[in-house]
Design a protein around this motif. Structure first.
Motif, mmCIF file in Angstrom:
data_model
loop_
_atom_site.group_PDB
_atom_site.id
_atom_site.type_symbol
_atom_site.label_atom_id
_atom_site.label_comp_id
_atom_site.label_asym_id
_atom_site.label_seq_id
_atom_site.Cartn_x
_atom_site.Cartn_y
_atom_site.Cartn_z
ATOM 1 N N GLY A 242 0.816 -1.207 0.000
ATOM 2 C CA GLY A 242 0.000 0.000 0.000
ATOM 3 C C GLY A 242 0.848 1.255 0.000
ATOM 4 N N GLN A 243 1.944 1.234 0.763
ATOM 5 C CA GLN A 243 2.850 2.380 0.818
ATOM 6 C C GLN A 243 3.527 2.595 -0.530
ATOM 7 N N LEU A 244 3.910 1.512 -1.195
ATOM 8 C CA LEU A 244 4.586 1.628 -2.486
ATOM 9 C C LEU A 244 3.665 2.160 -3.578
ATOM 10 N N LEU A 295 19.952 -10.973 0.277
ATOM 11 C CA LEU A 295 20.291 -9.931 -0.697
ATOM 12 C C LEU A 295 19.030 -9.337 -1.329
ATOM 13 N N PHE A 296 18.110 -10.200 -1.766
ATOM 14 C CA PHE A 296 16.918 -9.698 -2.463
ATOM 15 C C PHE A 296 15.945 -9.022 -1.499
ATOM 16 N N LEU A 297 15.888 -9.478 -0.234
ATOM 17 C CA LEU A 297 15.084 -8.769 0.763
ATOM 18 C C LEU A 297 15.673 -7.383 1.031
ATOM 19 N N PHE A 298 16.995 -7.319 1.108
ATOM 20 C CA PHE A 298 17.674 -6.036 1.310
ATOM 21 C C PHE A 298 17.320 -5.066 0.179
ATOM 22 N N LEU A 299 17.335 -5.561 -1.053
ATOM 23 C CA LEU A 299 17.004 -4.720 -2.206
ATOM 24 C C LEU A 299 15.534 -4.302 -2.191
ATOM 25 N N GLN A 300 14.659 -5.156 -1.628
ATOM 26 C CA GLN A 300 13.244 -4.805 -1.538
ATOM 27 C C GLN A 300 12.996 -3.632 -0.599
ATOM 28 N N MET A 302 14.373 -0.903 -0.784
ATOM 29 C CA MET A 302 14.441 0.325 -1.586
ATOM 30 C C MET A 302 13.067 0.565 -2.218
ATOM 31 N N PRO A 303 12.373 1.631 -1.850
ATOM 32 C CA PRO A 303 11.000 1.870 -2.325
ATOM 33 C C PRO A 303 10.955 2.374 -3.762
ATOM 34 N N LEU A 304 11.239 1.465 -4.720
ATOM 35 C CA LEU A 304 11.330 1.849 -6.129
ATOM 36 C C LEU A 304 10.105 1.435 -6.936
ATOM 37 N N GLY A 305 9.020 1.063 -6.244
ATOM 38 C CA GLY A 305 7.790 0.766 -6.949
ATOM 39 C C GLY A 305 7.377 -0.689 -6.871
ATOM 40 N N ILE A 306 6.127 -0.956 -7.265
ATOM 41 C CA ILE A 306 5.550 -2.294 -7.179
ATOM 42 C C ILE A 306 6.254 -3.283 -8.108
ATOM 43 N N THR A 307 6.585 -2.827 -9.328
ATOM 44 C CA THR A 307 7.241 -3.736 -10.286
ATOM 45 C C THR A 307 8.580 -4.216 -9.749
ATOM 46 N N THR A 366 9.164 -1.523 12.701
ATOM 47 C CA THR A 366 8.236 -0.658 11.980
ATOM 48 C C THR A 366 7.915 0.591 12.786
ATOM 49 N N THR A 367 7.683 0.408 14.079
ATOM 50 C CA THR A 367 7.336 1.538 14.939
ATOM 51 C C THR A 367 8.488 2.525 15.059
ATOM 52 N N LEU A 368 9.699 2.010 15.192
ATOM 53 C CA LEU A 368 10.858 2.871 15.423
ATOM 54 C C LEU A 368 11.417 3.478 14.135
ATOM 55 N N LEU A 369 11.433 2.687 13.034
ATOM 56 C CA LEU A 369 12.143 3.113 11.832
ATOM 57 C C LEU A 369 11.262 3.243 10.588
ATOM 58 N N GLY A 370 10.279 2.363 10.441
ATOM 59 C CA GLY A 370 9.452 2.355 9.238
ATOM 60 C C GLY A 370 9.414 0.972 8.618
ATOM 61 N N ILE A 371 8.394 0.743 7.777
ATOM 62 C CA ILE A 371 8.162 -0.596 7.234
ATOM 63 C C ILE A 371 9.332 -1.085 6.391
ATOM 64 N N GLN A 372 9.878 -0.213 5.532
ATOM 65 C CA GLN A 372 10.917 -0.680 4.618
ATOM 66 C C GLN A 372 12.147 -1.190 5.362
ATOM 67 N N TYR A 373 12.345 -0.692 6.596
ATOM 68 C CA TYR A 373 13.522 -1.119 7.358
ATOM 69 C C TYR A 373 13.397 -2.554 7.868
ATOM 70 N N VAL A 374 12.179 -3.081 7.917
ATOM 71 C CA VAL A 374 12.020 -4.492 8.271
ATOM 72 C C VAL A 374 12.691 -5.354 7.208
ATOM 73 N N PHE A 375 12.506 -4.999 5.931
ATOM 74 C CA PHE A 375 13.141 -5.743 4.846
ATOM 75 C C PHE A 375 14.652 -5.556 4.885
ATOM 76 N N LEU A 376 15.094 -4.340 5.172
ATOM 77 C CA LEU A 376 16.538 -4.072 5.249
ATOM 78 C C LEU A 376 17.182 -4.872 6.377
ATOM 79 N N VAL A 377 16.585 -4.813 7.567
ATOM 80 C CA VAL A 377 17.154 -5.510 8.728
ATOM 81 C C VAL A 377 17.117 -7.021 8.527
ATOM 82 N N THR A 378 15.984 -7.520 8.030
ATOM 83 C CA THR A 378 15.863 -8.963 7.815
ATOM 84 C C THR A 378 16.859 -9.441 6.771
ATOM 85 N N GLY A 379 17.005 -8.696 5.679
ATOM 86 C CA GLY A 379 17.969 -9.071 4.647
ATOM 87 C C GLY A 379 19.394 -9.084 5.166
ATOM 88 N N ALA A 380 19.755 -8.045 5.911
ATOM 89 C CA ALA A 380 21.108 -7.987 6.476
ATOM 90 C C ALA A 380 21.339 -9.125 7.464
#
Length: 400
Positions: A242-244, A295-300, A302-307, A366-380
């Motif tokens: 929804g955010q994307l 790696l691919f979760l980390f790239l996700q 990046m809020p570059l769109g649904i595609t 999500t509360t502290l940083l934002g939704i996209q950071y869940v993907f970043l943290v999980t990927g890392a």
């Protein structure tokens, strides 16, 4: 030897039954918040009650898993699978009759208590074939789980639209009874040779046995981390979609489609991972699967769109699907047949507690940083875990 233990016939029958169970679970879980509203829970309390009714099943199942696993070793895997199927079916049917949230909580706790079909079935799958075919057999079994996860939500939605919500629970219960009957009549109990018997006699000794084998301890941690990672992402996926796209309209449907496409991609590659693990070593294959997923979760993130997000989800599906069957095959490789039910019970405990911790961790990030950071943290995190597996198990030449 393998054919006298049921062979691939056992594998395919148990896979079909596990697919049915997976469909039943995934076609019900997405509707529990709506069911709570139907039961009279106020809108501002639905989130709290949803968390409780989700968590109670994981918690009770996690506590009971080693007990059922031990009973599978001592009393038979087949009877434990049948027991689990029947009692989970009863719990589903009772859920269709509940009148308030407390009764729903009780039936969800009963589901957790009755759990144990998967470790019993997985143990039978691993014992039904020759050791060199274990990875392939568990890969087939895992494919059944994935197919069930893909089909379940859509099927549940269609049934709910056609006949209402409560009948979905009754249908699920009947499917569980049929699966139990199929196991009873058509699955052959694999025999365990006497020389492989393990002489543990208490739960403390069982855990001590696992702790003595550092490889099994590492595998339990990997099961926990992997399940935590999966459950970190699933609850927030619709929100991130929804955010994307800039609106929540259609986000649930679109996120479901993205998950399904990723799941289908994973179903295609599961047996490739199993074959790779058998040839090159299970831990080496786990390294590649974890690293690619991370790696691919980390790239996700990046809020570059649904595609962008959807394309990466296909790649995530191709890699993440390899982890669990590889870990299960490694458990079978490192565990004597007479002890295998207990260890698979412990892996279920690790999975269930991971299912509890993952959403809580995601909520905090999500509360502290934002939704996209869940993907970043999980990927890392997964890439770091892949490095640790390489350092501890592959670089040290302990690839198997």
């Amino acid at each position: 030897m393998a054919e006298s233990n049921g062979g691939m016939r056992n594998v395919w029958i148990l896979t079909v039954c596990m697919t049915g169970l997976s469909i039943c679970y995934t076609m019900l879980v997405p509707f529990l918040p709506v069911y709570l509203l139907e039961l009279g829970v106020e809108h501002n309390r639905v989130a709290l009650w949803s968390g409780v009714v989700f968590s109670i099943t994981f918690f009770v199942a996690g506590v009971m898993a080693p007990i059922w696993g031990r009973m599978a070793d001592t009393r038979g895997k087949k009877i434990m699978a049948i027991r689990a199927g029947i009692f989970i079916g009863i719990a589903y049917i009772l859920t269709g009759f509940v009148q308030d949230a407390w009764q729903l909580l009780a039936t969800r706790a009963l589901m957790g208590f009755a759990n144990g079909f998967m470790p019993a079935a997985m143990t039978m799958v691993s014992l039904s074939v020759a050791k060199e075919k274990t990875g392939t057999a568990l890969g087939i079994f895992q494919t059944g789980l994935i197919v069930g996860n893909v089909i379940g939500p859509s099927l549940g939605g269609l049934i709910e639209a056609a006949v209402g919500m409560r009948p979905v629970f009754f249908i699920a219960g009947i499917v569980l009874f049929i699966a139990s009957a199929v196991v009873f009549f058509f699955v052959k109990e694999p025999k365990v040779t006497e020389e492989a018997t393990v002489t543990t006699s208490s739960f403390r000794e069982d855990w001590h046995f696992v702790k003595q084998r550092k490889v099994l301890t590492d595998l339990l941690w990997l099961f926990f981390i992997m399940q935590s990672a999966i459950l970190m992402l699933q609850p927030i996926l619709a929100l991130y979609v929804g955010q994307l796209q800039g609106t929540m309209e259609g986000a649930a449907l679109l996120s479901g489609m993205i998950l399904s496409i990723g799941g289908l991609a994973g179903a295609v590659t599961t047996n490739l991972w199993a074959a790779f693990g058998q040839r090159k070593g299970y831990f080496k294959a786990v390294c590649y699967a974890l690293c690619g997923t991370g790696l691919f979760l980390f790239l996700q993130s990046m809020p570059l769109g649904i595609t962008w997000f959807g394309s990466l989800q296909i790649l995530v599906g191709c890699f993440i699907v390899g982890v669990n069957p590889l870990l299960s095959a490694a458990v079978a490789h490192y565990t004597e047949p007479a002890f295998r039910g207990r260890v698979f019970g412990m892996t279920t405990t690790a999975n269930q507690f991971g299912s509890m911790v993952g959403p809580l961790f995601a909520s905090g990030v999500t509360t502290l940083l934002g939704i996209q950071y869940v993907f970043l943290v999980t990927g890392a995190l997964l890439m770091f875990v892949a490095y640790q597996v390489y350092r501890r198990r592959v670089k040290s030449a302990d690839a198997f």
